[in-house]
Every structure is written in C-alpha cells, then in structure tokens.
Scaffold this motif. Structure first.
Motif, PDB file in Angstrom:
ATOM      1  N   HIS A  65       0.831  -1.206  -0.081  1.00 11.19           N
ATOM      2  CA  HIS A  65       0.112   0.001   0.047  1.00 11.19           C
ATOM      3  C   HIS A  65       0.931   1.223  -0.208  1.00 11.19           C
ATOM      4  CE1 HIS A  65      -3.127  -2.833   1.032  1.00 11.19           C
ATOM      5  NE2 HIS A  65      -3.975  -2.118   0.574  1.00 11.19           N
ATOM      6  N   GLY A  66       2.086   1.001  -0.287  1.00 12.98           N
ATOM      7  CA  GLY A  66       2.942   2.369  -0.621  1.00 12.98           C
ATOM      8  C   GLY A  66       3.734   2.688   0.507  1.00 12.98           C
ATOM      9  N   THR A  67       3.497   2.123   1.661  1.00 18.97           N
ATOM     10  CA  THR A  67       4.440   2.472   2.820  1.00 18.97           C
ATOM     11  C   THR A  67       6.019   1.889   2.453  1.00 18.97           C
ATOM     12  OG1 THR A  67       2.502   2.021   4.374  1.00 18.97           O
ATOM     13  CG2 THR A  67       4.909   2.327   5.239  1.00 18.97           C
ATOM     14  N   ARG A  68       6.682   3.033   2.508  1.00 14.61           N
ATOM     15  CA  ARG A  68       8.180   2.573   2.044  1.00 14.61           C
ATOM     16  C   ARG A  68       8.881   2.232   3.226  1.00 14.61           C
ATOM     17  NH1 ARG A  68       8.279   2.090  -3.365  1.00 14.61           N
ATOM     18  NH2 ARG A  68      10.568   1.653  -2.798  1.00 14.61           N
ATOM     19  N   LYS A  69       8.608   2.789   4.432  1.00 16.22           N
ATOM     20  CA  LYS A  69       9.591   2.678   5.752  1.00 16.22           C
ATOM     21  C   LYS A  69       8.539   2.733   6.924  1.00 16.22           C
ATOM     22  CE  LYS A  69      14.382   3.726   6.592  1.00 16.22           C
ATOM     23  NZ  LYS A  69      15.391   4.236   5.834  1.00 16.22           N
ATOM     24  N   LEU A  70       8.881   1.799   7.553  1.00 18.76           N
ATOM     25  CA  LEU A  70       7.913   1.704   9.042  1.00 18.76           C
ATOM     26  C   LEU A  70       9.050   2.346  10.013  1.00 18.76           C
ATOM     27  CD1 LEU A  70       6.504  -1.904   8.457  1.00 18.76           C
ATOM     28  CD2 LEU A  70       5.310   0.380   8.103  1.00 18.76           C
ATOM     29  N   ASP A  71       8.581   2.817  11.107  1.00 26.32           N
ATOM     30  CA  ASP A  71       9.327   3.329  12.083  1.00 26.32           C
ATOM     31  C   ASP A  71       9.423   2.548  13.367  1.00 26.32           C
ATOM     32  OD1 ASP A  71       7.188   3.925  13.199  1.00 26.32           O
ATOM     33  OD2 ASP A  71       7.473   6.299  13.223  1.00 26.32           O
ATOM     34  N   LEU A  72       9.143   1.122  13.256  1.00 23.69           N
ATOM     35  CA  LEU A  72       8.997   0.187  14.184  1.00 23.69           C
ATOM     36  C   LEU A  72      10.364   0.067  15.080  1.00 23.69           C
ATOM     37  CD1 LEU A  72       6.354  -1.183  14.888  1.00 23.69           C
ATOM     38  CD2 LEU A  72       7.199  -3.303  13.686  1.00 23.69           C
TER      39      LEU A  72
END
Lengths: 308, 308, 308
Positions: A35-42
């Motif tokens: 869905h286009g999320t390039r980077k999570l900040d988990l």
C-alpha cells in the motif's frame, strides 16, 4: 498473551502459534509495503549487526533491507572469512559487540550450533538470529518457505511436500521440515542420491526416496536444493548431466506432481543441474516470490524481537 | 569560552580542560543512552567517512556506531589494504573526498604521522580524526581509557598506573601516557621485555621496569597490551608460555597490586599470553566497560567537532 | 511536459533537453547544499543498491553520498570481483534483487552493454543506472564533465574540446563525446598514440590527432584520460617518461591552448604520466570541481528517476 521471541536459532522447538504469528506479521508487513508504505518506524534507533563468517550476499542483503525498512541502523561487521572464530575468541567478539549496546546480532557460521553458543554466552539483552549454521538450521528460510506455501495452499493438513537434492548437508531442508511438520503437513518426502541423504532416524516422520520420479508423484510442493558442485565427487553420478537426469526437475517430472505443484528453490539456482530453465522460469515457479517473502519474514522476526 | 576541537590526531598537546570536557561529554552521551534515548540528532545531515588503510573491524564499528547514534551518515571507503597510499596519491584521495563535501574523515594508517599529514594538506573544513597511526597515537583509545579509570578513581593525582607489554610498538600506550599525564596521574610505570621497551627519553616522566612483579606492586590500574605474536621472535623469551610467566597478568600478580586494581586491555585479548582468563573475566576486569566507553568517547569527539 | 528518465545506461540517445534538465537539476542540488541544506528528503524510503562487478571506490562513494543526501537507503551488494556474472547467472541476480523491491540498481561491469542487458531483462519497475560498462559508457561522468564546462563556458557552440590519451578504451571519452555533441560543441578533438585511438568511423564528427601539440592548439577544454599502466606495452612508447613527453599536459602545452583553457581529468590522476603536477594543481585545473559536480549530477539523476 504470548511470550515474545528473544532469539531465533532454529525452528525445531518453536510452538505452532509462534510460527503462525510470525507468518501473519510477515503478511502485515507485505501489505503495508504493497500500500505504498516505504518505511515503517518500528525499529527507529535500534542497531542490528550482521556477523557473517561465511559469505552470503543474498541473505545478508535481505536482512539488511528488512532492518532498514523498519527504521533500524545496520552495521556490517566484516569478518575475514578465513577467520576460524571459535571458542573463547568468538565469545570475546560477542561480548565486545554486546558492550557496544547492539540490539541484535545476525550470525552465519559454518559450524553447526554456533548461534546457540552465542545465546548461551550472551551477557546482555542482545538478540541472536541465525542466518544459517553449518548443516543445522536456517530458520528464516524455513519461515519464508512456509509463508510462500501458505499463500497458495493454506491448508497444510492436505499438503504433500517433496524436498530433493543434497538433503544431508542442507540447513534449508532441516528448517523446512521443522516448519512444515509444526504446521501439520500431511507428508514430507526427502529425496536424493544415497550419499547425500541423512540418517532416517534424524527425520522419523519423513518418507525417504532415492528415486525422484517416485518422490514427486502427486506432490503439492517441490523444493529443489542447490547442489554444491564440490559434492559431485562424493556421489556416484559421474557429472552434472547425470545428476540432472536423475534428480533434476524438468517439465516431464513436474507433470507427475499434483496439478499446480509449487516449484521452489532457496537460490541461487544451478540451471540445468537441479532445475530445468523452463521450470525455474515457468508459471509454477515461486522462486522469486520466496525472495520477496524473505524480506517480509525477516521484517516480522526483527519486529517481533525488537519493537518496543 | 573554549576553542572547539577541529581535528584529533594525538592527545599530546591537548589542554587538560579539553580532555576533561570530552570526558564530561562522553558521560552525557552515556547517560542519554542509559535513559533510553536511542538516537540523538546532533549530527543530522553530517557525513563521516571511514578511511582505514589497516583493517580494524572493532574500532571502525565503534566509530560507525557512535556516528550513527548522533544521526550522521557513515560511508566506509574500502581501500584495498595492500594499497601503499602515501605521498601525492594519498593527498589526491584526500582532496577527492574533500571535494565530495564530507564533514569528517576517520583515518587509520600504518605510517605514523599520516593523520597530521592529512590535516596539513586538507583544503576544506573537513575534520580529521586519527583512529590509530603506526606506533604513534590512538587518541580515542587514550580518552576511553581515561574515562574508564575516572569512573572508578576520580582523583588522578593519587593514581599509579602500570602499562605492561610491547610498549615500544604501542600507540595505545603512547596515547594513554599523554592522557594520564595531562590529567595529573601520580605515577606511570612502563613494563616489558627490554627489546619491546621504548627509549627512556621518549617518556621522561614514566618509570621503566623489566620485572612485572616489581612494576605492578601497589598499582591502582594495570593496562595489559596486546602482544603481536609476530614480535615473539624479536624478544628473548622462547615462547608464549614464557612470555605469560614473565609478563602475563594472573591472579597472583594481581594480588600484588593495590586493592581493587582496575584491569584493562585495549582488546582483542590473547588469553594465556598477556592475561589469564580468570583475570580477564574476573571482577576487577574493566575490559568490556572500555569497549562501551569507546562508543561514548567517540560520540563526544564527533559531537564536539561537528555539531552546529 | 517531459517524459521522466527511467534508466540511464548511455547518453548516446538522450535528447538535448533531457541533458540540460539534468544539468539544471544538478545546479539546484548544488545550490541547496551551498545554502546549508545538509539533506533533502526527496527519496525518503527509497532503496538503491550498488552492484559493482569492478572495484571503484570513488564512483561508488559518489553515488552513495548522492543517494544518502536525498534521504535514500543504500545497500552495497558486495560481489566478489572475480565473479564472471554473465548470462543467466547475472539475470538471476537481477531478478532476485528486483524481488526484494529495490528502487534502483547502480551497476558497473567490465563487459560493455551489461546495463542495457539488465534493462532488457528487468521484470519490475526497478531503474538501472550505468556506473561504467567496459569501454562503452559512463554517462554520469559525461554529465558531470558537461556541467563543469558549462559553469565556465556556458556557450557550447563556441567550444573546442580536446580529449587526450587512451581514447580507444575509454568509456569516459565516449560519454563525453555524446554529451558535448548533443549540447552543440563546435569541435571535439581526440588525440592519442595510434594504438590507443578508436576507429574514425565510430566518431565521424570528431577530429583525430596523434600529435598533442597540434591537438591542443586553441582548445578551450583539455580532458586528460587516465593511462592504464598495463597498456604501456601495447604502444610504441618505451616508458612513462616518453608517454608524458608525447601526450602529457604540462605548462608549455597548456600555454598553446586558448587562454584560460579548462584542465580536466576523470581521476585518479597519474602525476607525471598524463599530467604534470603543476598543471593538475594549477589555477586552470577543474579536477576537484569535477568530483564535487559528480555528487550533484548523481543527485540529479537519482532525483529525476525516483522522486515521487
């Protein structure tokens, strides 16, 4: 309520719900990326170190991508691959890295059991992830293979899998068997030339074959293992063409499997040795899907271990 | 008011207040990390390059971690270690890197004085940090050793330190002597076999020993240097066991030092050559604390040089 | 309205407006950096992979810096340089990397045409950027050379450029000729010893010289190529001193060029072989400016290809 994974050295004793939770998480990761999320900040602010005593650009890159997509920093600790790195010397390296406050160490080592040795000797809260140890385990490969199968054949209880090739020396085969067994696979068949087959007592629940035509009959999944060419001399087959004739997956053999049988391989493939090009590149091949799933599974493992 | 550090090539001429300021900063960094801050943004947008002409995974990793924890980007410029890289060729490399607008270059080189040569030839505002040059200096090691001691023995004027081993070829020993002298240490003792001892005129304020039993008597800190095994042939001791008997730190010798004497080593250690395992792993060992402090000291140095 | 660049393998067929747009973008990047912007976020969340089959620390570092300044992640895929990596094996590597969802692959390979092969075989939306293939093309070098010239001599239609050295084996020369021709340069002269000169039919619009004194006469720009020392044996000149006498750029020759002739070199330079130190370091040298422009041009290319 579940106990979070602290280390991942083998799938052997991992409960089924833990394996399933990791596969579910991997799907969540995949969907976020789709869905286009390039980077999570988990994992922002976390530091992960690659400690590879055997070269493996593909697996290292897959872990590095997974960690960075979650916002972690990645350090490649470039050990000379000639280094023996065992015993006290290895543990001193571990303790030095721990003293630098790393969050996880991803280790590949030619000696089976090394990741567990690191877990036993770790003094801090560092997590250890096995990226392959000797012939023993490659747990994220087992998970990514399970994920790839589950996407196409969700019901493992109806599943017949054949794993063909140098099973004896394959950590991939071992981690696959652990994963599929835990997920309730109906039948797991191991196939290869006798000198490349393990002891049957190591795999009491698997069926053993030396004849690939028989082994692939009706299989829903065929996992072809990479042949280390230096093993050629230890088996009775005179050359690569002979190996391919006996144990390679071509269209003729694939037609003997169940309809739509999934074709898998941990890569890199030897075309014309363990697999025919038209099968590797054909419509039933899931080989590149495995690679993509590898990143998502590693994101899932790192996320479960290290997210706050 | 103080003049900010521009380069760090040696501790030799660094004012005491500058050394103390860097140690204070390192403590600030450590406290921030201890309170859960995973990443500061002091150096966001800064780029730091590792230019290592000698391999050193540990020191490079420590600098890389320090820079990333401050938010900087790190580039590893992988020089072939066989490269001689001297004279005009070295300065052309420097100027090329400067033209790429780097903020700092961390350099390790087997030729003493190379970092100062780079400072002299630098044309832009790039900062040069010495990560070890020949036998000459390893200033961040000197700082991290001083920090480790200060945490346990804040009053340097009451301090007797013994540095034992291959002092002649040791940049660690030189940077330690510079730091401890500047901080007002009461007594610095250098000990080693005669062929591995420097000229006394190089260290006019240190006491020289060839007998380790005498040297360690009453010492508050014992710093054991790593023995390069290839140096074995140049000294009169026939083998490693003989070296350990004469110059190794074991429990018997440690008992001759002052009560609670700190045991330190720049690593990696040779167990049973310069230090007994039970001492390296014992309650008085500060070796892993040194490693942790290394990251904080390097954060302090980079922060002071490069923060806006 | 323009069609965005998808891949960059050669400048040969790039429209003039595309080249000019990339140079304009590079200036925008340079100005942003000059005004204190340390990092743009144009490529946040993008992942770029360096796939170098030939070692090149300088070019790899320049691309890595460019990508990071735009906020992208960079992965160095460390291929053993001995790897032949051709045919199916190369394409399997490509497809594996594509399956990991990379945004761009920067490739250097000793076989001419490899980047175009990758473009032809790419299955996903990955962008391919050529960082040098065989003797064929080094398009970002051509762009950075054009940018460096344009900053000092904006009117290409009045421009005489001489390119001197091993033109035959130079991908830099080819990409320079493509760029300068497209931008409307008045005259391009190629000069070198006969065995190091290409076929004239490959460069129908260039003038050919074997005498450098004649070639440099009145030139506005002199681009000196690096001599691979192993080529020495193939030419009739007995040694480096003889090469320098015939084809090196010294003050005497530079005085024969047009007033203020720009001196350029793709680096690293061989002092005293293709260029005299006093010319390399002299006021007309633009060599370090080229290096700086290299980063800006690569930022422009990556930004055009990958920004959303």
């Amino acid at each position: 309520m579940f106990s979070r994974l602290r280390h991942l050295t083998t799938l052997e004793n991992l409960p089924r719900e833990c394996i399933e939770r990791l596969l579910d998480r991997a799907i969540t990761m995949r969907d976020a990326c789709a869905h286009g999320t390039r980077k999570l900040d988990l994992l922002n602010g976390r530091t992960i170190l690659n400690l590879f005593f055997e070269p493996s650009t593909r697996t290292r890159t897959s872990f590095e991508l997974a960690a960075r997509r979650l916002g972690a920093d990645v350090i490649n600790f470039d050990i000379g691959f000639s280094s023996t790195a065992k015993g006290e010397e290895l543990f001193d390296t571990l303790h030095t890295l721990e003293a630098m406050h790393l969050d996880a160490i991803i280790v590949r080592h030619k000696v089976s059991g090394t990741p567990d040795e690191l877990v036993r000797h770790a003094m801090s809260g560092v997590s250890v992830i096995n990226a392959g140890d000797g012939n023993r385990a490659h747990p994220t490969q087992g998970l990514l293979d399970a994920l790839t199968i589950r996407q196409h054949r969700p019901d493992f209880s109806a599943l017949t899998v054949v794993i063909c090739g140098d099973v004896k020396h394959s950590r991939v085969a071992r981690s696959d068997v652990h994963a599929f067994t835990r997920l309730g696979a109906k039948e797991i068949r191991l196939c290869g030339p006798a000198p490349l087959m393990p002891d049957q007592q190591e795999f009491p629940d698997c069926k053993f074959y030396n004849n690939f035509d028989q082994a692939i009959e009706g299989a829903d999944v065929a996992i072809m293992l990479r042949l280390q060419k230096e093993r050629m001399s230890s088996i009775e087959l005179p050359d690569e063409a002979a190996y391919f004739r006996e144990y390679g997956l071509d269209s003729r053999r694939l037609a003997m499997a169940a309809r739509g049988c999934l074709v898998m391989h941990p890569g890199p493939i030897n075309r014309g040795i363990e697999i025919a090009p038209e099968v590797a590149d054909g419509p039933q091949s899931r080989i590149l899907e495995q690679v993509g799933n590898g990143v998502f599974v590693r994101m899932a493992v790192l996320g479960e271990m290290l997210a706050r």
